[in-house]
Structure formats: structure tokens, C-alpha cells
Design an enzyme around this catalytic site. Structure first.
Site, PDB file in Angstrom:
ATOM      1  N   PHE A  97       0.855  -1.458   0.578  1.00 19.25           N
ATOM      2  CA  PHE A  97       0.017   0.034  -0.163  1.00 19.25           C
ATOM      3  C   PHE A  97       1.017   1.039  -0.287  1.00 19.25           C
ATOM      4  O   PHE A  97       1.599   0.883   0.470  1.00 19.25           O
ATOM      5  CB  PHE A  97      -1.024  -0.079   1.025  1.00 19.25           C
ATOM      6  CG  PHE A  97      -2.091   1.479   0.915  1.00 19.25           C
ATOM      7  CD1 PHE A  97      -2.961   1.127   0.006  1.00 19.25           C
ATOM      8  CD2 PHE A  97      -1.524   2.207   2.265  1.00 19.25           C
ATOM      9  CE1 PHE A  97      -3.988   2.066   0.598  1.00 19.25           C
ATOM     10  CE2 PHE A  97      -3.086   2.950   2.123  1.00 19.25           C
ATOM     11  CZ  PHE A  97      -3.690   3.269   1.164  1.00 19.25           C
ATOM     12  N   ASP A 168       6.458  -2.028   8.461  1.00 21.33           N
ATOM     13  CA  ASP A 168       5.019  -2.063   7.629  1.00 21.33           C
ATOM     14  C   ASP A 168       4.326  -3.268   9.135  1.00 21.33           C
ATOM     15  O   ASP A 168       4.299  -4.327   8.082  1.00 21.33           O
ATOM     16  CB  ASP A 168       4.930  -2.108   6.780  1.00 21.33           C
ATOM     17  CG  ASP A 168       3.721  -1.385   6.852  1.00 21.33           C
ATOM     18  OD1 ASP A 168       2.424  -2.074   7.081  1.00 21.33           O
ATOM     19  OD2 ASP A 168       3.238  -0.603   5.147  1.00 21.33           O
ATOM     20  N   HIS A 171      -0.468  -4.879   8.559  1.00 23.71           N
ATOM     21  CA  HIS A 171      -1.495  -6.273   8.304  1.00 23.71           C
ATOM     22  C   HIS A 171      -0.917  -7.388   9.663  1.00 23.71           C
ATOM     23  O   HIS A 171      -2.184  -8.733   9.746  1.00 23.71           O
ATOM     24  CB  HIS A 171      -1.174  -6.726   7.270  1.00 23.71           C
ATOM     25  CG  HIS A 171      -1.501  -5.983   6.344  1.00 23.71           C
ATOM     26  ND1 HIS A 171      -1.234  -6.281   4.781  1.00 23.71           N
ATOM     27  CD2 HIS A 171      -2.035  -4.968   6.037  1.00 23.71           C
ATOM     28  CE1 HIS A 171      -1.502  -5.430   3.838  1.00 23.71           C
ATOM     29  NE2 HIS A 171      -2.910  -3.901   4.570  1.00 23.71           N
ATOM     30  N   GLN A 194      -7.101   0.917  10.814  1.00 18.15           N
ATOM     31  CA  GLN A 194      -8.378   1.058   9.633  1.00 18.15           C
ATOM     32  C   GLN A 194      -9.417   0.501   9.233  1.00 18.15           C
ATOM     33  O   GLN A 194      -9.505  -0.835  10.241  1.00 18.15           O
ATOM     34  CB  GLN A 194      -7.773   1.978   8.192  1.00 18.15           C
ATOM     35  CG  GLN A 194      -8.472   2.124   7.361  1.00 18.15           C
ATOM     36  CD  GLN A 194      -8.895   0.763   6.371  1.00 18.15           C
ATOM     37  OE1 GLN A 194      -7.824  -0.151   6.573  1.00 18.15           O
ATOM     38  NE2 GLN A 194     -10.036   1.235   5.597  1.00 18.15           N
ATOM     39  N   LYS A 197      -9.024  -2.961   8.720  1.00 18.37           N
ATOM     40  CA  LYS A 197      -8.235  -3.691   9.442  1.00 18.37           C
ATOM     41  C   LYS A 197      -8.591  -5.298  11.360  1.00 18.37           C
ATOM     42  O   LYS A 197     -10.288  -4.892  10.929  1.00 18.37           O
ATOM     43  CB  LYS A 197      -7.425  -3.396  10.247  1.00 18.37           C
ATOM     44  CG  LYS A 197      -6.691  -2.310   8.731  1.00 18.37           C
ATOM     45  CD  LYS A 197      -5.786  -2.974   7.485  1.00 18.37           C
ATOM     46  CE  LYS A 197      -5.043  -2.494   6.961  1.00 18.37           C
ATOM     47  NZ  LYS A 197      -5.686  -0.958   6.271  1.00 18.37           N
ATOM     48  N   ARG A 226       6.167  17.761  22.669  1.00 17.26           N
ATOM     49  CA  ARG A 226       5.973  17.546  23.965  1.00 17.26           C
ATOM     50  C   ARG A 226       6.984  16.321  25.285  1.00 17.26           C
ATOM     51  O   ARG A 226       6.770  15.409  24.012  1.00 17.26           O
ATOM     52  CB  ARG A 226       5.002  17.164  24.819  1.00 17.26           C
ATOM     53  CG  ARG A 226       4.027  18.584  24.383  1.00 17.26           C
ATOM     54  CD  ARG A 226       2.751  18.570  25.491  1.00 17.26           C
ATOM     55  NE  ARG A 226       1.710  20.003  25.294  1.00 17.26           N
ATOM     56  CZ  ARG A 226       0.804  20.005  24.157  1.00 17.26           C
ATOM     57  NH1 ARG A 226       0.432  18.747  23.771  1.00 17.26           N
ATOM     58  NH2 ARG A 226       0.047  20.820  24.383  1.00 17.26           N
ATOM     59  N   TYR A 233       2.736  23.843  27.418  1.00 19.74           N
ATOM     60  CA  TYR A 233       3.564  24.817  26.574  1.00 19.74           C
ATOM     61  C   TYR A 233       4.494  24.421  25.920  1.00 19.74           C
ATOM     62  O   TYR A 233       5.485  25.368  25.129  1.00 19.74           O
ATOM     63  CB  TYR A 233       2.810  25.824  26.282  1.00 19.74           C
ATOM     64  CG  TYR A 233       1.712  26.023  26.222  1.00 19.74           C
ATOM     65  CD1 TYR A 233       0.889  25.596  25.057  1.00 19.74           C
ATOM     66  CD2 TYR A 233       0.626  26.704  27.704  1.00 19.74           C
ATOM     67  CE1 TYR A 233      -0.643  25.334  24.886  1.00 19.74           C
ATOM     68  CE2 TYR A 233      -0.539  26.414  27.052  1.00 19.74           C
ATOM     69  CZ  TYR A 233      -1.558  25.861  26.238  1.00 19.74           C
ATOM     70  OH  TYR A 233      -2.929  25.842  26.294  1.00 19.74           O
ATOM     71  N   ARG A 243      -2.268  12.042  18.630  1.00 15.96           N
ATOM     72  CA  ARG A 243      -2.772  11.028  19.202  1.00 15.96           C
ATOM     73  C   ARG A 243      -4.421  10.238  19.165  1.00 15.96           C
ATOM     74  O   ARG A 243      -5.141  11.452  18.438  1.00 15.96           O
ATOM     75  CB  ARG A 243      -2.999  11.643  21.150  1.00 15.96           C
ATOM     76  CG  ARG A 243      -1.502  12.927  21.505  1.00 15.96           C
ATOM     77  CD  ARG A 243      -2.028  13.612  22.580  1.00 15.96           C
ATOM     78  NE  ARG A 243      -2.777  14.277  22.071  1.00 15.96           N
ATOM     79  CZ  ARG A 243      -2.680  16.001  22.238  1.00 15.96           C
ATOM     80  NH1 ARG A 243      -1.996  15.744  21.888  1.00 15.96           N
ATOM     81  NH2 ARG A 243      -3.626  16.605  21.842  1.00 15.96           N
TER      82      ARG A 243
HETATM   83  C1  LIG Z   1       0.727  -1.759   3.894  1.00 18.77           C
HETATM   84  C2  LIG Z   1       0.168  -1.022   4.353  1.00 18.77           C
HETATM   85  N1  LIG Z   1       0.634   0.209   5.203  1.00 18.77           N
HETATM   86  C3  LIG Z   1       0.274   1.430   5.685  1.00 18.77           C
HETATM   87  C4  LIG Z   1      -1.225   1.679   5.497  1.00 18.77           C
HETATM   88  C5  LIG Z   1      -1.911   2.542   6.055  1.00 18.77           C
HETATM   89  O1  LIG Z   1      -2.222   2.445   7.213  1.00 18.77           O
HETATM   90  P1  LIG Z   1      -3.919   3.434   7.935  1.00 18.77           P
HETATM   91  O2  LIG Z   1      -5.006   2.799   6.789  1.00 18.77           O
HETATM   92  O3  LIG Z   1      -4.533   3.332   8.936  1.00 18.77           O
HETATM   93  O4  LIG Z   1      -2.833   4.589   7.940  1.00 18.77           O
HETATM   94  C6  LIG Z   1      -2.051   0.415   5.339  1.00 18.77           C
HETATM   95  C7  LIG Z   1      -3.444   0.216   5.688  1.00 18.77           C
HETATM   96  O5  LIG Z   1      -4.003   0.262   4.412  1.00 18.77           O
HETATM   97  C8  LIG Z   1      -1.231  -0.695   4.645  1.00 18.77           C
HETATM   98  O6  LIG Z   1      -2.219  -1.602   4.009  1.00 18.77           O
END
Ligand SMILES: Cc1ncc(COP(=O)(O)O)c(C=O)c1O
Length: 406
Positions: A97, A168, A171, A194, A197, A226, A233, A243
Site C-alpha cells: 500500500f 510495516d 497487517h 483502519q 483491518k 512535548r 506549552y 494522539r
Molecule cells: C501495508 C499497509 N501499510 C500502511 C497502511 C496505512 O494504514 P492506515 O490506512 O491506517 O493509514 C495500510 C493501510 O491500508 C497498509 O495496508
């Protein structure tokens, strides 16, 4: 008389597949409690975000978790916290992605794409080592669909060349490399919550790490620079406001309660599909390397051989979908073919930092896999093992009756 459903024959599957997301009173009560509490943000010392961070990080075999707004920003911050800076090169697979690479651009650094192994969908040590230059600062192994990369060899390469490893793990909820969960096997990693997921609140993410310094840096970066025990501040880093909020954390806690059982079910159903679909001519499940001890199967993917089956993949997928088993083809092209990269639409940074000529890239395995993948959604793997037979029968039926598609 036609046998295939696409031609009016009887469908293999008429029952619905499990829907996503899965939720119950837990989510409703948790969100209601947050709303009534009036503490919607996480700024108080005791927060649902903190509870979730601790629970999820421990589950993923990580010492620290920093809950953020999505997986993309988790990766952006993780890279920065691991030391990636302007102009650094970061090695990323071309089959993933786009966020696996835009997280590099967000740090004004340079994504250097490498090809993948056709049989695993993952980058592999030889291509990584060949891509290293004096400017290389980090590697982003993408554990695609929860299929662990060869971390032993990647970590050895990273150590040899003094590189950071930022996983990454978007998944990789519950997925394992040599029985260890992913995301903090390297220096740090990012996970996504997301909507599609395996544990979700619509959006959300977390940074995982075992490194005290990376954790402190990531915490500061996600909290507008921070640092703990300093005035509100007073800001120490050019960070993000990334966050997570309390409503998201409340939903994720409920989702998390179901994660392990669901992951194991997808893993076992995936093994069953590998065995049975692998017996069909023209359908090749991906290779399961010995270190992939649990695969989360964000998608269940096989490679389709058009020459062997005898019709184009699109036609095959239409026919399988008509049998009641929805399938798709995954990413249509390698990341470097996106206009973003091919035309280097990076703004002024493209004049200040040297980027590769993405338009000239050619990764044979990635380009081939974009034409051969057939994906089944992870939700189908939440059904019973007997339901997997519908997937197998749909594939087999279309292959056996392929003459009807010509
Ligand atoms: C392989 C991969 N990396 C990064 C992301 C990014 O995640 P998000 O959609 O939560 O920003 C995704 C999400 O679809 C993903 O499939």
C-alpha cells in the site's frame, strides 16, 4: 445446460459470508461510558488509550506502544523516531500500500523500491542488500497480509550496514515470525486499525518498539513535541498531533478481546485453503516460509496462471464471484507506476534531494504478481472450516468448466 453460475448455473455458495466489522454490546457500552465520562481525549494520566497501548503492545511482544490516529502516521513517526532524516534513503518493497512509501516522503526522505519474491509477496534479503548505498538509513519490511519477512537475515544486514529496521506491521495483528509477534522485532513498527483491518475503530494506529529511546522520541513526536513532566506549552521536537482519542481506544479494547481467536481461525483456515487450492491446476498458494509461524491473512492470496487455466484472470474472477465467493485482483501496479512517483510529484524537495527515476523502474516479480494475484477477503476466513470448502469448490468448479468462459 450451463454449470457455471455466471452462465445461469447453480451457485456454489448462497449463504452470506461473515460481515465486517464484528461488534456487540461491548463497543456500545464502552463508547457510551466514554461519552458520559466527559474524558474524550487522552490527556489525563489515566486513559483508555494508555490501557489499550499497554495491552496491545504486550500482546505484540513489544515493550512500548504509542497509540496514534492511523497506520500511515504511525509509520511516519516510527521512521523519524528511528533516525530517518531529510535526504536519507529508505528501502521499501514495490508491492504494498502506498503509505509504506509515503511515510518516507513525509520525512523528506527517499523511498528506494526493491522487487519482491514472487512466491511470498515480500521483499527479500538479496534485493535489500543490493539496494544499499552510503545514503541508506533504514529498511521497511512490509509483512504483507501478515506473512512475516525474513527478519533474521534482514536484521543481520541492518546490523552490518548500521541501518534502522522499521516494520510495516499494518497487517500483522497477531501474526508471528518464529512464534514472536511482529512490529517490534526491528527497531520499531507501525500497525493500522483502519476500517478493513482485523481490529478496528474505523481509523487508528499504533507504534510498537522495544527501544527506550525510540519510544521516548515517538511519544514526543506524536504529542506535538512535548516530553513527560515538562510544562504543557514547552515543545522539544517538530512533531505531529497524532494522539488517539478515548472513543477510538474504547472500541479497540473490545475489538482486541476477539483478536486472538479470530487470528487463529484465519490462520488455520488459510492453511486448509493452501492445501486444497494448491491441488488445483493453475492456482498457486503463496510459499509459507518456516518462520511464518502464524499468518494473519489480511487477504488470502493465491497466484493465478492464465496459461494453465486458459482464460484471463479478470474473467476467472468474475466467474468465481458469480459462484458466491467474492474475489479481487489486489494492487493493479507496482507503487513506482503511480503518478506520485513516476512524475516525482514531491514539491520542492524533488529539487533539493536526489530521487531515483521511478518512471524507468522495472521489477519483474512485482509487475507479474500484479497480473496474477487473486485475493479472498479476510472476513471469509472467519467462517467455519466447512465454509472454506465453498471457496475451494468455487475455484475448482470454474477451472473444471473453463470451456464455458471462452
Ligand atoms: C501495508 C499497509 N501499510 C500502511 C497502511 C496505512 O494504514 P492506515 O490506512 O491506517 O493509514 C495500510 C493501510 O491500508 C497498509 O495496508
Amino acid at each position: 445446460m450451463a454449470k457455471l453460475a455466471i452462465n445461469g448455473g447453480e451457485k456454489v455458495r448462497t449463504k452470506p459470508w461473515p460481515k465486517w466489522p464484528i461488534w456487540d454490546e461491548c463497543e456500545i457500552n464502552a463508547v457510551t461510558d466514554v461519552i458520559k465520562s466527559g474524558q474524550w481525549g487522552r490527556l489525563a494520566e489515566d486513559s483508555r488509550c494508555k490501557q489499550f497501548e499497554e495491552a496491545f503492545a504486550a500482546y505484540q511482544d513489544a515493550k512500548y506502544g504509542i497509540a496514534v490516529t492511523n497506520g500511515t502516521v504511525a509509520l511516519e513517526i516510527a521512521l523519524r523516531a528511528a533516525g530517518v532524516d531529510v535526504g536519507d534513503e529508505v528501502i521499501v518493497p514495490s508491492y504494498t500500500f502506498v503509505a509504506s512509501a509515503t511515510c518516507v516522503l513525509a520525512n523528506k526522505a527517499v523511498p528506494v523500491f526493491v522487487d519482491i519474491d514472487f512466491e511470498t509477496q515480500n521483499l527479500y534479503p538479496e534485493v535489500v542488500e543490493a539496494a544499499i548505498t552510503p545514503r541508506t538509513r533504514a529498511i521497511v519490511p512490509v509483512h504483507f497480509a501478515g506473512r512475516a519477512c525474513d527478519m533474521e537475515r534482514l536484521l543481520a544486514i541492518a546490523r552490518k550496514h548500521n541501518l534502522a529496521v522499521v516494520e510495516d506491521a499494518c497487517h500483522s495483528w497477531g501474526a508471528m515470525w518464529n512464534d514472536r509477534k511482529l512490529g517490534a522485532v526491528g527497531d520499531c513498527g507501525g500497525v493500522s486499525f483502519q476500517a478493513s483491518k482485523h481490529i478496528t475503530a474505523g481509523e487508528g494506529g499504533i507504534i510498537l518498539t522495544n527501544d527506550d529511546e525510540v519510544a521516548a522520541q515517538a511519544f514526543s513526536l506524536h504529542h506535538i513535541g512535548r516530553i513527560p513532566n515538562r510544562p504543557f506549552y514547552e515543545h522539544h521536537n517538530a512533531g505531529w498531533n497524532a494522539r488517539m482519542n478515548e472513543l477510538t481506544a474504547a472500541v479497540l479494547m473490545c475489538q482486541f478481546g476477539r483478536l486472538d481467536e479470530q487470528t487463529q481461525r484465519r490462520h488455520e483456515n488459510g492453511l486448509y485453503l493452501d492445501e486444497k487450492l494448491g491441488a488445483i491446476d493453475g492456482i498457486s498458494p503463496l510459499r509459507r516460509d518456516p518462520w511464518m509461524t502464524r499468518i494473519s491473512r489480511h487477504v488470502y492470496a493465491v497466484n493465478y496462471d492464465e496459461e494453465v487455466v486458459g482464460v484471463p484472470r479478470a474473467r476467472f474472477m468474475e466467474a468465481v464471484t458469480a459462484e458466491g465467493v467474492g474475489v479481487g485482483g489486489g494492487y493493479p501496479h507496482p507503487l513506482y507506476k503511480n503518478p506520485l512517483f513516476a512524475e516525482k510529484r514531491f514539491g520542492k524537495i524533488a529539487e533539493m534531494v536526489e530521487f531515483p527515476d521511478y518512471a524507468d523502474m522495472h521489477h519483474p516479480n512485482c509487475e507479474r504478481i500484479c497480473q496474477t494475484q487473486v485475493w479472498v477477503a479476510h472476513t471469509a476466513l472467519l467462517a467455519e472450516q466447512s465454509d472454506m470448502d465453498d471457496i475451494i469448490n468455487a475455484f475448482a468448479k470454474v477451472v473444471e468448466n473453463v470451456d464455458e468462459l471462452r
